[in-house]
Design a protein around this motif. Sequence first.
Motif, PDB file in Angstrom:
ATOM      1  N   ILE A 165      -0.062  49.412  39.633  1.00  0.00           N
ATOM      2  CA  ILE A 165      -0.403  48.999  38.395  1.00  0.00           C
ATOM      3  C   ILE A 165      -0.729  47.499  38.617  1.00  0.00           C
ATOM      4  CG2 ILE A 165       0.730  50.701  37.227  1.00  0.00           C
ATOM      5  CD1 ILE A 165       2.629  48.437  36.036  1.00  0.00           C
ATOM      6  N   TYR A 167       1.495  59.024  38.597  1.00  0.00           N
ATOM      7  CA  TYR A 167       2.677  58.695  37.519  1.00  0.00           C
ATOM      8  C   TYR A 167       1.979  57.357  36.879  1.00  0.00           C
ATOM      9  CZ  TYR A 167       4.959  61.993  40.578  1.00  0.00           C
ATOM     10  OH  TYR A 167       5.391  63.026  41.479  1.00  0.00           O
ATOM     11  N   HIS A 168       0.844  56.915  37.178  1.00  0.00           N
ATOM     12  CA  HIS A 168       0.397  55.580  36.321  1.00  0.00           C
ATOM     13  C   HIS A 168      -0.886  55.837  35.797  1.00  0.00           C
ATOM     14  CE1 HIS A 168      -1.606  55.228  40.301  1.00  0.00           C
ATOM     15  NE2 HIS A 168      -2.559  54.270  39.862  1.00  0.00           N
ATOM     16  N   SER A 169      -0.960  54.758  35.227  1.00  0.00           N
ATOM     17  CA  SER A 169      -2.507  54.845  34.332  1.00  0.00           C
ATOM     18  C   SER A 169      -3.084  53.374  34.460  1.00  0.00           C
ATOM     19  CB  SER A 169      -2.351  55.351  32.808  1.00  0.00           C
ATOM     20  OG  SER A 169      -1.485  56.367  32.824  1.00  0.00           O
ATOM     21  N   SER A 212      -4.877  52.786  43.527  1.00  0.00           N
ATOM     22  CA  SER A 212      -5.814  52.375  42.613  1.00  0.00           C
ATOM     23  C   SER A 212      -6.891  51.615  43.352  1.00  0.00           C
ATOM     24  CB  SER A 212      -5.311  51.300  41.654  1.00  0.00           C
ATOM     25  OG  SER A 212      -3.825  52.216  40.936  1.00  0.00           O
ATOM     26  N   ARG A 233       4.109  56.083  31.898  1.00  0.00           N
ATOM     27  CA  ARG A 233       2.783  56.492  32.344  1.00  0.00           C
ATOM     28  C   ARG A 233       2.004  56.741  31.129  1.00  0.00           C
ATOM     29  NH1 ARG A 233       4.273  62.299  35.081  1.00  0.00           N
ATOM     30  NH2 ARG A 233       6.310  61.356  35.134  1.00  0.00           N
ATOM     31  N   PHE A 266       8.431  49.889  37.249  1.00  0.00           N
ATOM     32  CA  PHE A 266       7.309  50.513  36.232  1.00  0.00           C
ATOM     33  C   PHE A 266       7.373  49.689  34.873  1.00  0.00           C
ATOM     34  CE2 PHE A 266      11.616  52.227  35.239  1.00  0.00           C
ATOM     35  CZ  PHE A 266      11.828  52.272  33.726  1.00  0.00           C
ATOM     36  N   GLY A 271      -2.743  47.925  33.784  1.00  0.00           N
ATOM     37  CA  GLY A 271      -2.005  49.072  34.355  1.00  0.00           C
ATOM     38  C   GLY A 271      -0.978  49.433  33.491  1.00  0.00           C
ATOM     39  N   TRP A 272      -0.484  50.705  33.689  1.00  0.00           N
ATOM     40  CA  TRP A 272       1.016  50.871  32.945  1.00  0.00           C
ATOM     41  C   TRP A 272       1.632  52.084  33.891  1.00  0.00           C
ATOM     42  CZ3 TRP A 272      -3.520  51.380  30.233  1.00  0.00           C
ATOM     43  CH2 TRP A 272      -3.850  52.466  29.781  1.00  0.00           C
ATOM     44  N   GLY A 273       3.068  52.346  33.736  1.00  0.00           N
ATOM     45  CA  GLY A 273       3.626  53.576  34.451  1.00  0.00           C
ATOM     46  C   GLY A 273       4.339  53.184  35.803  1.00  0.00           C
ATOM     47  N   TYR A 274       4.408  54.110  36.592  1.00  0.00           N
ATOM     48  CA  TYR A 274       5.018  54.029  37.851  1.00  0.00           C
ATOM     49  C   TYR A 274       4.356  52.884  38.935  1.00  0.00           C
ATOM     50  CZ  TYR A 274       7.891  55.648  41.899  1.00  0.00           C
ATOM     51  OH  TYR A 274       8.775  55.735  43.069  1.00  0.00           O
ATOM     52  N   ASN A 275       5.404  52.111  39.403  1.00  0.00           N
ATOM     53  CA  ASN A 275       4.727  50.951  40.098  1.00  0.00           C
ATOM     54  C   ASN A 275       5.460  50.201  41.290  1.00  0.00           C
ATOM     55  OD1 ASN A 275       2.970  48.552  40.089  1.00  0.00           O
ATOM     56  ND2 ASN A 275       4.485  47.294  39.707  1.00  0.00           N
TER      57      ASN A 275
END
Length: 575
Positions: free
Chosen positions: A103, A81-83, A152, A43, A109, A94-98
């Motif tokens: 993302i 848990y994502h950005s 998102s 994340r 992820f 996007g990055w992190g949990y997927n």
Amino acid sequence: MEDGMETGNLSRKVISIAAGEAHTLALTGDGRVYSWGRGTLGRLGTGSESDQLLPTRVKFFGSDDEKEEKRKTVGIAAGAYHSLAITDDGTVWGWGYNVYGQIGANGEFSLVPRKLEGFLELGSPDSSTQDYELKSGKALKISSVKAGGMMSLAIDSLGGLWMWGNCPNYEQSKSPEGKFSLVSSSAPIPIWNFHGHTVVKVACGNEHVVALVSAEETYEGGDLICYSWGGNNYGQLGLGDNESRLQPEVIETFNLQSPWEVYEIACGASHTAILAKRKRPSDTLESFCWTFGLGDRGQLGHGTTKSFSSPEPVKGLPQSIFLISVDCGLFHTSVVSSAGDVWSWGMEKGLGLCPDATFNKEDAGDAISPLLFPCPDTRDSKFHSTLEVACGAAHTVLVSDGGLKLWSWGRGRSGVLGNGKTVDCYAPTLVLWPSLSDDFRDDESVEVRKKKIEETNPDVIDKRLSAAMEEMKLLESKLSITEKYASILHGSIYGRPFQEHDIPSSLKNSGSFDIAKEWENMLESSDSRKLARLEMFHRNMLRAVKDKLMKRKMEEMIRESLSQVLPELLNKRSE
């Protein structure tokens, strides 16, 4: 030179922040993104799952510095848990949990930022996409992003709304059953309901969405209508009931005829907060915070733990204030006024912390009404030039001093507070900002910045205060012994206890002491009895010294004689 200075200032100035379950993002004026906190599931976007205790720069192109310099980020968002980030060319990353596609990519992820491909292939939810591109000569772009829970959202340059991740099943509303459910999608889904209008702002929780939409086709300021949809088990949609919705519906408290003008919205896991001001002209600029949804931990701030299905104003805030920012954590809410006051309410004194043994019985308990969080760095307890507040699951971050200072408090595990530690903070503490990365080493050393931050850290202040108290005790002990010694000497010489007025004036005034001069002055000022006592004291002292000298001389003579006679006696005996 001026351009360089301006660039330097922008690199240090935070213009936006976002907080996830246990991580924080910051966006600077020069378009760079920094992250810190828990790194699990990628994340933080740093290329690993390691925790970061201090702000660390997120690189979108790895080691390619030339590409990095050309890319400027203009918006950020954090889910649980994502950005997410959006660049000045309208690209979404996007990055992190997927696991739910939040993302917009494949895989469980991602440890680094990944670009969302084919985002606008379907065209904007607004059917005038082609007209817009022809008239403006510009391609349709994404203008803002938002995230919450596993969901998102994005708004494009035409005011169209997109949604992906674990979302309310918008397509399900077209079926005869129309039952509420969630659907996972890594491809952005266009929301067509607001065709002919402009979505200005949007927020989301775990299962619900709130949007501010223009009353007219375009938005040039003025009337906005507040819509909500999604899960509604606790009344978090503000529609007066607990029935979930798959289609957006107007929150009647903030409809077109409402006397209130909404300008900020925020969603917790299952509660919602709204900032609104009166539409009618007023001599004072004032606003109110309205909340609704789950209230079991006091997160609504209504003085109770009841849940509310319709918007209610938070009455515990002072009147005649203007609130500029609001955000919701998992079980707490925070607001900031234009004057620099910060209030929070909810779980464990508005900190969002779960009940913990470190709280004593008097301090423990949820804050069901707003609590003021004073600034420890100013005399008036206000945060100067505040910009924005962001709430994670159990931590809060504030931007002050026009973006040059960051404050944080709440849960400190995994370094989410950005102060280099992993302990909880019950009061605002400074984030170690500017970052310790190479970008800031030219103007100020790392050690100097560390020292500045540590000087305002409550733990460091307590340790220094404790050390100072111990040193004071030691000095008091030495002073007491010195006074006792001086009193004994004074009593032996003068026959009375030592008093403060006995200290010579020259020693009092200048700190220096001419013993010969002071001795002469003392003899001149003494009466006959004092002189007789001094004579006797010194005569006895002189006699004792003479006796001691005579005794030592005799001992030396005896030793010298023995050293000469003893060898002769030994020789005679041997013969």
